[in-house]
Design an enzyme around this catalytic site. Sequence first.
Site, PDB file in Angstrom:
ATOM      1  N   GLY A 208       0.837  -1.206   0.000  1.00  0.00           N
ATOM      2  CA  GLY A 208       0.000   0.000   0.000  1.00  0.00           C
ATOM      3  C   GLY A 208       0.863   1.243   0.000  1.00  0.00           C
ATOM      4  O   GLY A 208       2.059   1.173  -0.300  1.00  0.00           O
ATOM      5  N   ASN A 209       0.274   2.367   0.333  1.00  0.00           N
ATOM      6  CA  ASN A 209       1.061   3.594   0.455  1.00  0.00           C
ATOM      7  C   ASN A 209       0.444   4.473   1.544  1.00  0.00           C
ATOM      8  O   ASN A 209      -0.581   4.129   2.126  1.00  0.00           O
ATOM      9  CB  ASN A 209       1.166   4.320  -0.896  1.00  0.00           C
ATOM     10  CG  ASN A 209      -0.192   4.708  -1.438  1.00  0.00           C
ATOM     11  OD1 ASN A 209      -0.901   5.514  -0.849  1.00  0.00           O
ATOM     12  ND2 ASN A 209      -0.580   4.102  -2.559  1.00  0.00           N
ATOM     13  N   PHE A 210       1.084   5.623   1.807  1.00  0.00           N
ATOM     14  CA  PHE A 210       0.708   6.435   2.973  1.00  0.00           C
ATOM     15  C   PHE A 210      -0.454   7.396   2.718  1.00  0.00           C
ATOM     16  O   PHE A 210      -0.772   8.211   3.572  1.00  0.00           O
ATOM     17  CB  PHE A 210       1.917   7.242   3.451  1.00  0.00           C
ATOM     18  CG  PHE A 210       3.004   6.376   4.033  1.00  0.00           C
ATOM     19  CD1 PHE A 210       2.746   5.588   5.140  1.00  0.00           C
ATOM     20  CD2 PHE A 210       4.270   6.354   3.471  1.00  0.00           C
ATOM     21  CE1 PHE A 210       3.740   4.793   5.680  1.00  0.00           C
ATOM     22  CE2 PHE A 210       5.263   5.557   4.004  1.00  0.00           C
ATOM     23  CZ  PHE A 210       5.003   4.770   5.113  1.00  0.00           C
ATOM     24  N   SER A 211      -1.083   7.336   1.561  1.00  0.00           N
ATOM     25  CA  SER A 211      -2.164   8.292   1.277  1.00  0.00           C
ATOM     26  C   SER A 211      -3.292   8.157   2.311  1.00  0.00           C
ATOM     27  O   SER A 211      -3.742   7.051   2.619  1.00  0.00           O
ATOM     28  CB  SER A 211      -2.722   8.036  -0.128  1.00  0.00           C
ATOM     29  OG  SER A 211      -3.907   8.763  -0.298  1.00  0.00           O
ATOM     30  N   ALA A 276      -3.883   7.859  -4.802  1.00  0.00           N
ATOM     31  CA  ALA A 276      -2.497   7.411  -4.941  1.00  0.00           C
ATOM     32  C   ALA A 276      -2.568   5.933  -5.324  1.00  0.00           C
ATOM     33  O   ALA A 276      -2.582   5.057  -4.458  1.00  0.00           O
ATOM     34  CB  ALA A 276      -1.754   7.607  -3.629  1.00  0.00           C
TER      35      ALA A 276
END
Length: 401
Positions: A208-211, A276
């Site tokens: 995943g990512n930090f969005s 994102a």
Amino acid sequence: MLKDKNIIVGITGGIAAYKTASLVRLFVKAGANVQVIMTPNAREFITPVTLSTLSGKPVISEFFTANTGQWNSHVDLGLWADAMVIAPATASTIAKMANGVADNMLVTTYLSAKAPVFVAPAMDLDMFKHPTTKRNLELLRSYGNHIIEPAAGELASHLIGKGRMEEPEKIFEVLDRFFEKGQDLAGKRVMITAGPTYEKIDPVRFIGNFSSGKMGFALAEECAARGAEITLIAGPVALNTSSPAIHRIDVMSAQQMHDAAISEFATSDVAILCAAVADYTVENALDHKIKREKDEIPVIRLKKNPDIAKAIGEIKKPGQVTIGFALETDNEVENAKGKCQRKNLDFIVLNSLQNKDAGFQVDTNVITIITSDGKALEYPCKPKTEVAKDIVDVLVKDYII
Ligand code: CTP
């Protein structure tokens, strides 16, 4: 905001009609002039005396007032109104409104009204899910009517699902905000992607990512407050929406977000691609948990995800507007301009990761808007809610006809 506004409150035959007394009270307390129109069946659920007492005006239900022979002019009422609210709106009234049936005072006045119309459906969950109801609500949206989506919960039938009329306070708030802001997106449909995507490795792990989704959610609220109907396609985020004009579709992976976006874009005037999206997904995802005891170290093979913004740019028709975001660490403006062209965007919002008050997780953002003809508009650091206003201002001023 509702002081001295003329509001027609239409009540139809559903059990939620009892709640409309509170709505009338809220409007009157805010200084609005309220005219209640009831369908014949609505009178079975709540007495006209309650509503005429609360509104300070006799309730209208019939084309003619029997003992005086007086004609109730739907044309005059339609011209008098600054807004018309139909709450609760039954499946039957929605169907009549969608198809121009004018067989009672309420739907006839609806046809004459020039003012913005707000519809708060209330019905059993299966009636709400029925394709006919869905199609009729789509038709009302296409006429520029505002649909105040029903809430989910326990219904009068004791079944649990979506169909409960939105609370009077929420309906009141929708109208209050409507008159507070310029309605420069009234009648427009805006699709927004927001948040991260999660790409599954096995049943318990993902890439995943930090969005956080905060920017996309702020844009959704801003567009809704300015009169648009929003479809918000959200990746996994811990955020709620407050405007009933926001229809939310929750997704997990980039492929799911892509599929929802392609299908929603067909009926959208504007797409804001704020998510994102993971560029890659796991090719060898497993449906059982990877165990640590094994000697060999697992290898995660990746494959490319669809580029949603690019796919939308390829199917975009004249009149549709698309806006992208670019998060860059170097060669910022050049990279953003390249993305704007490659993805056939009308403009792109650049946020720099070099600024600690911008980008993921934080409540503020620092943006530069770059238009497809290469103009760059720079903005100072602001809360994301204010940044959303700046972005929508550019959209409305330069791109919405
Ligand atoms: N975007 C998208 N689908 C993807 C990747 C990106 O819709 N699979 C959209 C984003 O929502 C954003 C824009 O494209 O509006 C740019 O995203 P960004 O991640 O900055 O660009 P990429 O095309 O992924 O390029 P790179 O990662 O190489 O910077």
